[in-house]
Write a protein that holds these residues in place. Structure first.
Motif, short mmCIF file in Angstrom:
data_model
loop_
_atom_site.label_atom_id
_atom_site.label_comp_id
_atom_site.label_asym_id
_atom_site.label_seq_id
_atom_site.Cartn_x
_atom_site.Cartn_y
_atom_site.Cartn_z
N TYR A 105 68.21 -2.87 2.91
CA TYR A 105 66.79 -3.15 3.01
C TYR A 105 66.32 -3.86 1.74
N VAL A 106 65.80 -5.07 1.93
CA VAL A 106 65.42 -5.92 0.80
C VAL A 106 63.91 -6.16 0.83
N LYS A 107 63.28 -6.00 -0.33
CA LYS A 107 61.85 -6.29 -0.45
C LYS A 107 61.68 -7.77 -0.76
N ASP A 108 61.14 -8.52 0.19
CA ASP A 108 61.00 -9.96 0.00
C ASP A 108 59.61 -10.37 -0.46
N GLN A 109 58.71 -9.38 -0.59
CA GLN A 109 57.35 -9.67 -1.05
C GLN A 109 56.71 -8.37 -1.50
N LEU A 110 55.54 -8.47 -2.12
CA LEU A 110 54.82 -7.28 -2.54
C LEU A 110 54.17 -6.61 -1.33
N CYS A 111 54.13 -5.29 -1.37
CA CYS A 111 53.49 -4.52 -0.30
C CYS A 111 51.98 -4.72 -0.40
N SER A 112 51.35 -5.08 0.71
CA SER A 112 49.90 -5.34 0.71
C SER A 112 49.11 -4.08 0.36
N SER A 113 49.59 -2.92 0.82
CA SER A 113 48.90 -1.66 0.50
C SER A 113 49.01 -1.36 -0.99
N TYR A 114 50.16 -1.68 -1.59
CA TYR A 114 50.35 -1.45 -3.02
C TYR A 114 49.40 -2.35 -3.82
N GLU A 115 49.30 -3.62 -3.41
CA GLU A 115 48.40 -4.53 -4.10
C GLU A 115 46.96 -4.04 -4.03
N LEU A 116 46.58 -3.54 -2.84
CA LEU A 116 45.21 -3.06 -2.66
C LEU A 116 44.94 -1.84 -3.52
N SER A 117 45.93 -0.94 -3.62
CA SER A 117 45.74 0.28 -4.40
C SER A 117 45.62 0.00 -5.89
N LYS A 118 46.22 -1.12 -6.34
CA LYS A 118 46.17 -1.47 -7.75
C LYS A 118 45.00 -2.40 -8.09
N ALA A 119 44.25 -2.79 -7.08
CA ALA A 119 43.14 -3.70 -7.32
C ALA A 119 42.02 -2.99 -8.09
N LYS A 120 41.31 -3.74 -8.90
CA LYS A 120 40.22 -3.20 -9.69
C LYS A 120 38.91 -3.88 -9.31
N ARG A 121 37.87 -3.07 -9.25
CA ARG A 121 36.55 -3.62 -8.96
C ARG A 121 35.99 -4.29 -10.21
N SER A 122 35.20 -5.30 -9.99
CA SER A 122 34.54 -5.96 -11.11
C SER A 122 33.54 -5.01 -11.74
N SER A 123 33.42 -5.06 -13.04
CA SER A 123 32.48 -4.19 -13.75
C SER A 123 31.05 -4.61 -13.44
N PHE A 124 30.15 -3.62 -13.46
CA PHE A 124 28.74 -3.93 -13.28
C PHE A 124 28.23 -4.71 -14.49
N LYS A 125 27.35 -5.64 -14.24
CA LYS A 125 26.79 -6.42 -15.33
C LYS A 125 25.88 -5.55 -16.19
N LEU A 126 25.96 -5.77 -17.49
CA LEU A 126 25.12 -5.03 -18.41
C LEU A 126 23.66 -5.48 -18.27
N LYS A 127 22.76 -4.51 -18.37
CA LYS A 127 21.34 -4.83 -18.27
C LYS A 127 20.81 -5.32 -19.61
N ASP A 128 20.07 -6.40 -19.57
CA ASP A 128 19.43 -6.89 -20.80
C ASP A 128 18.23 -6.03 -21.17
N VAL A 129 17.58 -5.51 -20.14
CA VAL A 129 16.39 -4.68 -20.36
C VAL A 129 16.65 -3.29 -19.78
N PRO A 130 16.49 -2.21 -20.55
CA PRO A 130 16.72 -0.86 -20.02
C PRO A 130 15.79 -0.54 -18.85
N SER A 131 16.26 0.34 -17.95
CA SER A 131 15.44 0.72 -16.80
C SER A 131 14.23 1.53 -17.23
N SER A 132 14.37 2.27 -18.31
CA SER A 132 13.27 3.10 -18.80
C SER A 132 12.77 2.56 -20.13
#
Length: 226
Positions: A105-132
């Motif tokens: 059994y040969v792995k000819d490509q990356l596992c799509s589920s593995y790629e998804l599990s290692k994916a990172k969400r983009s960070s939220f943008k910093l606020k220039d003005v505080p909410s309070s």
């Protein structure tokens, strides 16, 4: 082995030795080629003159280290809970899993589920003005528990309160969830008195520990938005 040269593709004419049959007769191997039948291809099939039937060695076929097709490989990868391909080959070699073909059994490509599990969400943008605009204007709070290991005083719930303006954090310990209304009321009265600042807004997950008659009446009386 076959004596029918028409069955072989890519034939290579070369003397490869002899074959001994059960009647002690020796027959020369005069070359080899590929046998193709539909989607199946068997490589290096010997051409031996004089054979009455085609011969197929099951033992050699099993030991030939044949590769599984990509479809087979990824099918078993998913069936075995995305197991590493090295372990799949080990299971196949030792015949541990019933029904797992003895193939490579040969792995000819990356596992799509593995790629998804290692994916990172983009960070939220910093606020220039505080909410309070000032301390205690906005408080974030949540209740954690039931915690398996109790504190020294036997408390298994933790209320975390964060001031949005200063990011200052308070931690309150409770025996049970139903203590939340009274503990929170006492805390808010104390912190407003000590800091001489009003609590304007409280943000919670609106669970029943925060959304109840006791706290609703208190927030209304103090002018706190929830």
């Amino acid at each position: 082995m076959t004596s029918n040269l028409k069955l072989l593709c890519n034939f290579v004419e070369i003397f490869l030795g002899t074959v001994r049959f059960g009647n002690d007769q020796f027959v020369p191997i005069l070359g080899y080629g590929d046998f193709v039948q539909g989607n199946v291809t068997i490589n290096r099939v010997y051409y031996v003159e004089g054979l009455n039937q085609n011969l197929f060695s099951v033992g050699q076929f099993c030991d030939a280290d044949l590769e599984a097709t990509p479809t087979q490989a990824w099918l078993w990868h998913r069936r075995l809970s995305h197991l590493n391909f090295d372990y799949i080959n080990l299971l196949s070699k030792k015949e541990i899993v019933i029904g797992l073909p003895k193939l490579k059994y040969v792995k000819d490509q990356l596992c799509s589920s593995y790629e998804l599990s290692k994916a990172k969400r983009s960070s939220f943008k910093l606020k220039d003005v505080p909410s309070s605009k000032g301390r205690l204007n906005l408080l974030h709070m949540d209740l954690c528990g039931l915690i398996r290991v109790a504190s020294i005083n036997g408390k298994k719930y933790i209320m975390v309160i964060v001031d949005d303006y200063s990011r200052y954090t308070w931690t309150l310990f409770l025996h049970s969830k139903d203590e939340t209304p009274e503990v929170l009321k006492d805390f808010l009265m104390m912190i407003q008195r000590n800091l001489q600042a009003p609590v304007i807004t409280v943000l919670t997950n609106r669970g029943t520990e925060f959304l109840n008659k006791t706290l609703n009446a208190f927030f209304k009386e103090e002018g706190i938005e929830h």
